[in-house]
Design an enzyme around this catalytic site. Sequence first.
Site, mmCIF file in Angstrom:
data_model
loop_
_atom_site.group_PDB
_atom_site.id
_atom_site.type_symbol
_atom_site.label_atom_id
_atom_site.label_comp_id
_atom_site.label_asym_id
_atom_site.label_seq_id
_atom_site.Cartn_x
_atom_site.Cartn_y
_atom_site.Cartn_z
ATOM 1 C CE LYS A 169 37.922 73.578 83.878
ATOM 2 N NZ LYS A 169 39.048 74.545 83.920
ATOM 3 C CB THR A 218 32.705 77.078 77.687
ATOM 4 O OG1 THR A 218 34.001 77.299 78.241
ATOM 5 C CG2 THR A 218 31.661 77.359 78.729
ATOM 6 C CE LYS A 250 39.726 80.247 85.080
ATOM 7 N NZ LYS A 250 40.638 79.142 84.742
ATOM 8 C CG ASP A 267 39.469 76.443 86.652
ATOM 9 O OD1 ASP A 267 38.748 75.440 86.800
ATOM 10 O OD2 ASP A 267 39.683 76.975 85.551
ATOM 11 N NE ARG A 324 42.191 82.495 75.646
ATOM 12 C CZ ARG A 324 41.876 81.332 75.079
ATOM 13 N NH1 ARG A 324 42.719 80.769 74.223
ATOM 14 N NH2 ARG A 324 40.730 80.739 75.374
ATOM 15 C CG HIS A 346 36.857 63.774 86.429
ATOM 16 N ND1 HIS A 346 36.412 64.004 85.142
ATOM 17 C CD2 HIS A 346 36.189 62.678 86.858
ATOM 18 C CE1 HIS A 346 35.519 63.084 84.819
ATOM 19 N NE2 HIS A 346 35.389 62.254 85.844
ATOM 20 C CG ASP A 347 41.319 60.621 91.218
ATOM 21 O OD1 ASP A 347 40.985 59.444 91.456
ATOM 22 O OD2 ASP A 347 42.475 60.949 90.931
HETATM 23 O O1 C5P Z 1 40.805 83.245 77.833
HETATM 24 P P1 C5P Z 1 39.414 82.801 78.145
HETATM 25 O O2 C5P Z 1 38.494 83.937 78.545
HETATM 26 O O3 C5P Z 1 38.823 81.917 77.058
HETATM 27 O O4 C5P Z 1 39.620 81.892 79.453
HETATM 28 C C1 C5P Z 1 38.609 81.105 79.983
HETATM 29 C C2 C5P Z 1 39.108 80.436 81.204
HETATM 30 O O5 C5P Z 1 38.026 79.691 81.762
HETATM 31 C C3 C5P Z 1 40.245 79.447 81.008
HETATM 32 O O6 C5P Z 1 41.103 79.590 82.138
HETATM 33 C C4 C5P Z 1 39.588 78.075 81.037
HETATM 34 O O7 C5P Z 1 40.408 77.107 81.645
HETATM 35 C C5 C5P Z 1 38.378 78.339 81.941
HETATM 36 N N1 C5P Z 1 37.225 77.467 81.732
HETATM 37 C C6 C5P Z 1 36.563 77.387 80.536
HETATM 38 N N2 C5P Z 1 35.475 76.539 80.407
HETATM 39 C C7 C5P Z 1 35.050 75.829 81.450
HETATM 40 C C8 C5P Z 1 35.729 75.919 82.679
HETATM 41 C C9 C5P Z 1 36.807 76.773 82.780
HETATM 42 O O8 C5P Z 1 36.919 78.063 79.588
HETATM 43 N N3 C5P Z 1 33.969 75.080 81.341
#
Ligand code: C5P
Length: 236
Positions: A61, A117, A32, A59, A212, A63-64
């Site tokens: 996202k 999330t 991603k 990714d 992460r 929004h426009d």
């Molecule tokens: O490091 P971690 O596992 O928390 O990364 C989650 C990834 O998912 C990040 O790149 C974040 O931008 C993305 N993301 C998210 N929640 C969403 C959409 C995307 O955490 N609703």
Amino acid sequence: MKNRIIVAMDVPSRKDAISLAKKLDPSLCRLKVGMELFTAAGPAVVEDLRNLGFDIFLDLKYHDIPDTVAGAIRSAAGLGVWMANIHCLGGRKIMEAAANAVPREVRLLIIGVTILTSMKVTDLREVGIDDDESSDPTFPMVRLAQLAKQSGLDGVVCSGQEAAAIRKATDDSFTLVTPGIRLPDGNKNDQARIVTPEMAIQSGASHLVVGRPITGAADPVAALHEFNNRIASVAN
Ligand code: C5P
């Protein structure tokens, strides 16, 4: 289904992205590219990662207004990415514009972010998004997912905590991508609505975004194997 893990390449440069990707394996995961890396390195990094054999989820996202979002989706399709996304909160018109931006033959999955999330019910209330009278915390996400499906999107990004409710309210062909995945003893970081990989799969997730816990691990490939093994232990 193979390759259900999407590794979030949340790194600050093209060099970091390529060096991380070289430690991973396109037969074990997709990648991603989010706003941090894309803003720093631009479309060239998407090409670099594709050339290493990876499917790319762009990714950004979007929004426009509808025409602007449709144009952005066309540009994403031009980069040859596997998946791109928009915000469902932009409403039906931008979702329809995105869904119709490229011909169906162009194999680009377009999905909508329901609610990030990282947001809890209290954060949603603060911006005027309330759960309904029955106080069902999944209500805003399920409603947005149903609207996304009606508008022609291929799926949504949602938390594993509401994936089961969204799967029930849509159908098996709808792609559910769940970030916020953590091992039972893992660090939550800035996420709020988290689940384990097993819970995400059992709740109906199609793909799991993991950042992460893999990219920050001492051995990212070992961590990727652990996530894939946990998925395999509960997947059909
Ligand atoms: O490091 P971690 O596992 O928390 O990364 C989650 C990834 O998912 C990040 O790149 C974040 O931008 C993305 N993301 C998210 N929640 C969403 C959409 C995307 O955490 N609703």
